[in-house]
Scaffold this motif. Structure first.
Motif, short mmCIF file in Angstrom:
data_model
loop_
_atom_site.label_atom_id
_atom_site.label_comp_id
_atom_site.label_asym_id
_atom_site.label_seq_id
_atom_site.Cartn_x
_atom_site.Cartn_y
_atom_site.Cartn_z
N PRO A 1 1.46 17.81 -27.85
CA PRO A 1 2.85 17.43 -28.17
C PRO A 1 2.98 15.98 -28.61
O PRO A 1 3.68 15.68 -29.59
CB PRO A 1 3.59 17.71 -26.86
CG PRO A 1 2.80 18.78 -26.19
CD PRO A 1 1.36 18.45 -26.52
N GLY A 2 2.30 15.08 -27.92
CA GLY A 2 2.33 13.67 -28.32
C GLY A 2 1.64 13.44 -29.64
O GLY A 2 2.05 12.57 -30.43
N ALA A 3 0.59 14.23 -29.91
CA ALA A 3 -0.11 14.10 -31.19
C ALA A 3 0.81 14.47 -32.35
O ALA A 3 0.80 13.81 -33.40
CB ALA A 3 -1.35 14.98 -31.20
N ILE A 4 1.63 15.50 -32.18
CA ILE A 4 2.58 15.89 -33.23
C ILE A 4 3.52 14.73 -33.54
O ILE A 4 3.80 14.42 -34.71
CB ILE A 4 3.37 17.14 -32.81
CG1 ILE A 4 2.43 18.35 -32.66
CG2 ILE A 4 4.48 17.43 -33.81
CD1 ILE A 4 1.75 18.79 -33.93
N GLU A 5 4.02 14.06 -32.50
CA GLU A 5 4.92 12.92 -32.73
C GLU A 5 4.19 11.80 -33.47
O GLU A 5 4.78 11.15 -34.35
CB GLU A 5 5.47 12.40 -31.40
CG GLU A 5 6.23 13.43 -30.58
CD GLU A 5 7.30 14.15 -31.37
OE1 GLU A 5 8.10 13.48 -32.05
OE2 GLU A 5 7.32 15.40 -31.33
N GLU A 6 2.92 11.60 -33.16
CA GLU A 6 2.17 10.56 -33.84
C GLU A 6 1.91 10.92 -35.30
O GLU A 6 1.95 10.05 -36.18
CB GLU A 6 0.86 10.27 -33.10
CG GLU A 6 -0.02 9.21 -33.73
CD GLU A 6 0.55 7.79 -33.70
OE1 GLU A 6 -0.20 6.85 -33.99
OE2 GLU A 6 1.76 7.62 -33.37
N PHE A 7 1.64 12.19 -35.58
CA PHE A 7 1.47 12.60 -36.98
C PHE A 7 2.76 12.34 -37.76
O PHE A 7 2.72 11.90 -38.91
CB PHE A 7 1.10 14.08 -37.07
CG PHE A 7 -0.16 14.47 -36.36
CD1 PHE A 7 -1.23 13.59 -36.26
CD2 PHE A 7 -0.29 15.73 -35.79
CE1 PHE A 7 -2.40 13.95 -35.60
CE2 PHE A 7 -1.45 16.11 -35.13
CZ PHE A 7 -2.51 15.21 -35.03
N LEU A 8 3.89 12.63 -37.14
CA LEU A 8 5.18 12.41 -37.80
C LEU A 8 5.42 10.93 -38.06
O LEU A 8 5.97 10.55 -39.10
CB LEU A 8 6.30 12.99 -36.93
CG LEU A 8 6.37 14.53 -36.89
CD1 LEU A 8 7.20 14.99 -35.69
CD2 LEU A 8 6.96 15.07 -38.19
N ARG A 9 5.05 10.09 -37.12
CA ARG A 9 5.22 8.65 -37.30
C ARG A 9 4.23 8.09 -38.30
O ARG A 9 4.61 7.32 -39.20
CB ARG A 9 5.03 7.91 -35.96
CG ARG A 9 5.25 6.40 -36.05
CD ARG A 9 4.52 5.64 -34.94
NE ARG A 9 3.06 5.69 -35.09
CZ ARG A 9 2.36 4.88 -35.88
NH1 ARG A 9 2.96 3.96 -36.62
NH2 ARG A 9 1.03 4.98 -35.94
N TYR A 10 2.99 8.47 -38.17
CA TYR A 10 1.90 7.87 -38.94
C TYR A 10 1.96 8.24 -40.42
O TYR A 10 1.73 7.41 -41.30
CB TYR A 10 0.58 8.31 -38.32
CG TYR A 10 -0.65 7.78 -39.00
CD1 TYR A 10 -1.09 6.47 -38.78
CD2 TYR A 10 -1.40 8.59 -39.85
CE1 TYR A 10 -2.24 5.99 -39.40
CE2 TYR A 10 -2.55 8.11 -40.46
CZ TYR A 10 -2.95 6.81 -40.23
OH TYR A 10 -4.10 6.34 -40.84
N ASP A 11 2.26 9.49 -40.70
CA ASP A 11 2.27 9.97 -42.10
C ASP A 11 3.18 11.17 -42.18
O ASP A 11 2.74 12.30 -42.42
CB ASP A 11 0.84 10.32 -42.55
CG ASP A 11 0.70 10.41 -44.06
OD1 ASP A 11 1.72 10.26 -44.76
OD2 ASP A 11 -0.43 10.61 -44.53
#
Length: 416
Positions: free
Chosen positions: A276-286
């Protein structure tokens, strides 16, 4: 700052399309608001910093209605004969119309309703992967990231999934892709096909209503008069297109990010609870919306100490703001364990993405299942060979990968 000539975003440059973030970083460092020439040759005022972008997304001086823009080219980039329909979506409206339209569909996207879709999304995900696991190679866009959200939104609306190739084809021709304005003839033809298709769907639901969102919207139009015919057509168009296109890019970009950051891939494989946290990071990062979200100044408005004139197109550049070092430490580093990750990829305020819970769930299931079922997953081409969508909606156009086929023993030794 404001008397500087606008900076053209170089969509014809493959290096920029592949990695726009060095230029974005420079624009952010030059100031909180920067004039630029964006997709379609339009001029916009980029809001480049996080705090200013967050405030702008809730600023009542900034309208979502393109008719508030002084640049008439914006209207000309909509299908000529159908501008009223295209302007009747939640995306392009302000209160009170936006409030009424959003209320009609919000129940379909509640957290509880979306959570109830998990078993079906998982089944669809497994079925798509069943088709590729014996081969040991795939294009994870065409074979996986695209058909999954198309099928999910089609089933939610009650749209025949076999029609997806048609509406994808028309949608592709309606999206502004680069520096040049779209061809009006191509745009109008695509919309005429799309409108005819949606009109046929609506007529079918009137004759044969079902337990789906399109039937409910048709009832709202006919029985309660809460939707005009143009609003109904526009609502179906928005839900159909927005319901899949950004999720395709979230899944594709997320997998691409992991495959080009082996340390993060190994970390996620070792601890799936990080997903779940990885999804948020993908959204932020790119994130899938790039550079950001358009608004139009109803009046002269000061943003970040810069006066933006009435009628200006304001692009709240979430892709730039989400790498603002004043908000996100070490922002150019992909970190799936990042805490306090309140990115702007889904917007903010009354226009916050209605489908965000569904996109998150689809992203978690798709990426988590792909990592579990595709051992030794790796890019089949060098990272620099990946082709990316040039503007507006960012993501890889194709994602060729290899993996150990099902039933074949993986090589001995450690693997990412």
């Amino acid at each position: 700052m404001t008397d500087q000539p606008p900076v053209p975003l170089p969509y014809a440059d493959p290096a920029f399309v592949a990695d726009p973030f060095p230029l974005y970083r420079r624009l952010r460092e030059e100031g909180p608001v920067r004039r630029a020439v964006i997709a379609g040759g339009l001029e916009a005022w980029l809001v480049t910093r996080y705090d200013d972008g967050l405030a702008a997304l809730s600023d009542p001086r900034l309208s979502s209605d393109v008719r508030d823009a002084s640049d008439t080219r914006l209207l000309r980039q909509l299908p000529e004969t159908e501008r009223e329909s295209m302007l009747s979506t939640m995306l392009r409206s302000d209160p009170p119309d936006h409030t009424r339209l959003r209320r009609l569909v919000s129940k379909a996207f509640t957290a509880r309703r979306v959570a109830g879709m998990r078993p079906r999304i998982q089944a669809l995900t497994d079925r798509l992967l069943d088709a590729v696991v014996p081969a040991g190679h795939a294009d994870l866009i065409a074979d996986f990231a695209l058909p999954l959200p198309v099928t999910v939104i089609s089933e939610l609306l009650g749209v025949p999934v076999d029609d997806r190739h048609d509406f994808q084809h028309w949608t592709d021709r309606m999206i502004v892709r680069g520096a040049e304005p779209p061809d009006p003839a191509v745009l109008n033809e695509a919309w005429q096909h799309m409108r005819g298709y949606i009109t046929g769907l609506v007529q079918d639901k009137r004759a044969h209503p079902g337990d789906d969102l399109l039937s409910a919207l048709t009832t709202a139009r006919d029985a309660d008069q809460r939707l005009t015919e143009d609003e109904l057509i526009a609502m179906v168009f928005l839900l159909l297109v927005a319901g899949y296109i950004t999720t395709v890019n979230l899944i594709g970009s997320g997998i691409a990010a992991l495959l080009t950051h082996p340390d993060q891939l190994a970390l996620l494989r070792s601890d799936p609870d990080l997903l779940p946290g990885a999804i948020e990071e993908f959204l932020r990062y790119d994130g899938p919306v790039n550079p950001g979200i358009a608004r139009f100044a109803r009046e002269d408005a000061e943003i970040g100490g810069v006066t933006v004139p009435r009628g200006a197109t304001v692009l709240i550049a979430s892709a730039i703001a989400d790498r603002d070092p004043s908000r996100f430490p070490d922002p150019d580093r992909l970190d799936i364990t990042r805490q306090d990750n309140a990115h702007l990829a889904f917007g903010h305020g009354i226009h916050y993405c209605l489908g965000a819970p569904l996109a998150r769930l689809e992203g978690q299931i798709a990426i988590g299942t792909a990592l579990r079922r595709l051992p030794d997953l790796a890019l089949a081409v060098p990272p620099h060979a990946l082709r990316w969508r040039p503007a507006g909606l960012r993501g890889p156009e194709a994602l060729p990968v290899t993996f150990t086929p099902e039933g074949v023993a993986a090589p001995a030794g450690p693997r990412p």
